[in-house]
Design a protein around this motif. Structure first.
Motif, mmCIF file in Angstrom:
data_model
loop_
_atom_site.group_PDB
_atom_site.id
_atom_site.type_symbol
_atom_site.label_atom_id
_atom_site.label_comp_id
_atom_site.label_asym_id
_atom_site.label_seq_id
_atom_site.Cartn_x
_atom_site.Cartn_y
_atom_site.Cartn_z
ATOM 1 N N LEU A 38 -2.787 4.924 -3.201
ATOM 2 C CA LEU A 38 -3.884 6.282 -3.187
ATOM 3 C C LEU A 38 -3.082 7.508 -3.729
ATOM 4 N N SER A 39 -3.907 8.269 -4.455
ATOM 5 C CA SER A 39 -3.147 9.299 -5.375
ATOM 6 C C SER A 39 -4.180 10.442 -5.772
ATOM 7 N N LEU A 47 -10.860 1.519 3.475
ATOM 8 C CA LEU A 47 -10.224 2.408 2.181
ATOM 9 C C LEU A 47 -10.912 3.687 2.097
ATOM 10 N N LYS A 68 -11.734 15.345 -0.130
ATOM 11 C CA LYS A 68 -11.639 13.833 -0.018
ATOM 12 C C LYS A 68 -12.019 13.409 -1.699
ATOM 13 N N GLU A 95 -9.916 5.603 5.171
ATOM 14 C CA GLU A 95 -8.704 6.093 4.816
ATOM 15 C C GLU A 95 -8.646 7.542 3.992
ATOM 16 N N ARG A 96 -9.311 7.344 2.772
ATOM 17 C CA ARG A 96 -9.829 8.514 2.184
ATOM 18 C C ARG A 96 -10.064 9.976 2.843
ATOM 19 N N LEU A 113 -9.128 12.563 -4.083
ATOM 20 C CA LEU A 113 -8.238 11.294 -3.749
ATOM 21 C C LEU A 113 -8.935 10.094 -4.623
ATOM 22 N N TYR A 126 0.731 -1.295 -0.103
ATOM 23 C CA TYR A 126 -0.008 -0.044 -0.146
ATOM 24 C C TYR A 126 0.983 1.316 0.053
ATOM 25 N N ILE A 165 0.906 5.686 -0.544
ATOM 26 C CA ILE A 165 0.555 7.145 -0.943
ATOM 27 C C ILE A 165 1.374 7.936 -1.848
ATOM 28 N N PHE A 197 -7.973 5.828 -5.585
ATOM 29 C CA PHE A 197 -7.490 4.299 -5.454
ATOM 30 C C PHE A 197 -7.180 3.830 -6.493
#
Length: 310
Positions: free
Chosen positions: A197-198, A156, A177, A159-160, A180, A124, A126, A182
């Motif tokens: 995550l980008s 997920l 958010k 997390e975002r 963002l 994982y 980022i 995935f």
């Protein structure tokens, strides 16, 4: 057939069977002490004549019988399947079995879940195209996701939300958010997934958009408009006055004061010359709403000519 009982059979450490019941489209009537359907009894005690007050009252406090519906059972299987998928059990199989008592006209439904091997995160990452923002994210003490975790879509999404909240609390006012995204790669020979995550791809090649997204904003001027109800609708007809207190500009009606200045400024956590923070905004809402004289509070921001926030 009266739906008498439903069961969810699964032996999965990560899944609570009772929690899965909340996704069922059809469950039996409510009971007291686990066996007495009191509300159903009230409903059944009513008669068809709804012109009578007593019948209407019994139906209002009662609960109509839940009649077994095979279509809702099928929908329930699909809902549980989605939940299992979101929790990383992408190949889970959900089946149902209905047992009917012809004599009592009762039906019982059992949902059985065969989880099969779950998918887990192998790696994982980022990747945020801003070093300051990335450092702020990496400084958090308890990341929500790490390698080896189940591929849990709900986690997920959490997390975002957490990453966006961290950045907004660090002054990145224009960050959302929804920016963002995935990237997920499951094209592996095992039940493993790589996730990254980008930023949404349409923004990555747009330098001006990235400049706006990753510019930290400071609070410059703070104006507090404190008026009573009857003044708000006639604000254009009132001679308002302005005072300055603790670097706050307070506008009020001198003939109909709503608050003492100190009573307001003590409750404001948004401070001049500080970076924007969602946390400060939420605290300010909470503190101002705690004032017994406050009916409602509204906080708005605008960018000024200095590229800061008022």
């Amino acid at each position: 057939y009266l739906l008498k009982n439903v069961k969810v059979k699964a032996s999965i450490p990560d899944v609570n069977n009772e929690e899965l019941k909340s996704y069922l489209r059809q469950t039996p009537n409510n009971t007291i002490l686990g066996f007495w359907p009191l509300k159903l009894g009230f409903y059944n005690a009513s008669e068809e004549d709804t012109t009578k007050w007593s019948n209407r009252w019994l139906r209002r406090i009662g609960e109509p019988p839940v009649i077994y519906d095979s279509l809702k059972t099928s929908y329930s299987c699909n809902e549980i399947q989605k939940v299992m998928f979101n929790k990383g059990y992408l190949n889970a199989i959900v089946t149902s079995k209905t047992t009917k008592n012809e004599k009592k006209r009762h039906a019982k439904v059992t949902y059985t879940i065969k989880e099969n091997q779950p998918y887990r995160l192998r790696n994982y990452f980022i990747t945020i195209p801003d070093s300051t923002a990335l450092k702020a994210i990496n400084r958090r003490e308890k990341p929500l996701i790490k390698s080896g975790d189940l591929f849990d879509i709900d986690r997920l999404n959490e997390e975002r939300e957490q990453v966006a909240r961290i950045l907004r609390n660090q002054g990145f006012f224009n960050f959302r958010k929804e920016l963002l995204f995935f990237y997920v790669d499951s094209a592996l020979s095992t039940n493993e997934i790589d996730a990254e995550l980008s930023i949404q791809p349409q923004f990555l090649d747009n330098d001006s958009a990235l400049q706006i997204i990753f510019t930290k904003k400071k609070i410059e001027n703070i104006t507090i408009l404190a008026l009573k109800d009857n003044d708000i609708s006639n604000v254009s007809k009132i001679d308002l006055d302005t005072i300055y207190k603790d670097n706050f500009k307070i506008i009020y009606n001198p003939k109909n004061k709503a608050f003492r200045p100190k009573a307001i400024t003590n409750k404001v956590s948004i401070l001049p010359n500080s970076y924007y923070s969602d946390f400060a905004v939420e605290r300010t809402y909470s503190h101002l709403n705690s004032l017994s004289a406050a009916k409602y509070v509204n906080i708005t921001f605008s960018e000024n000519s200095n590229n800061n926030l008022d």
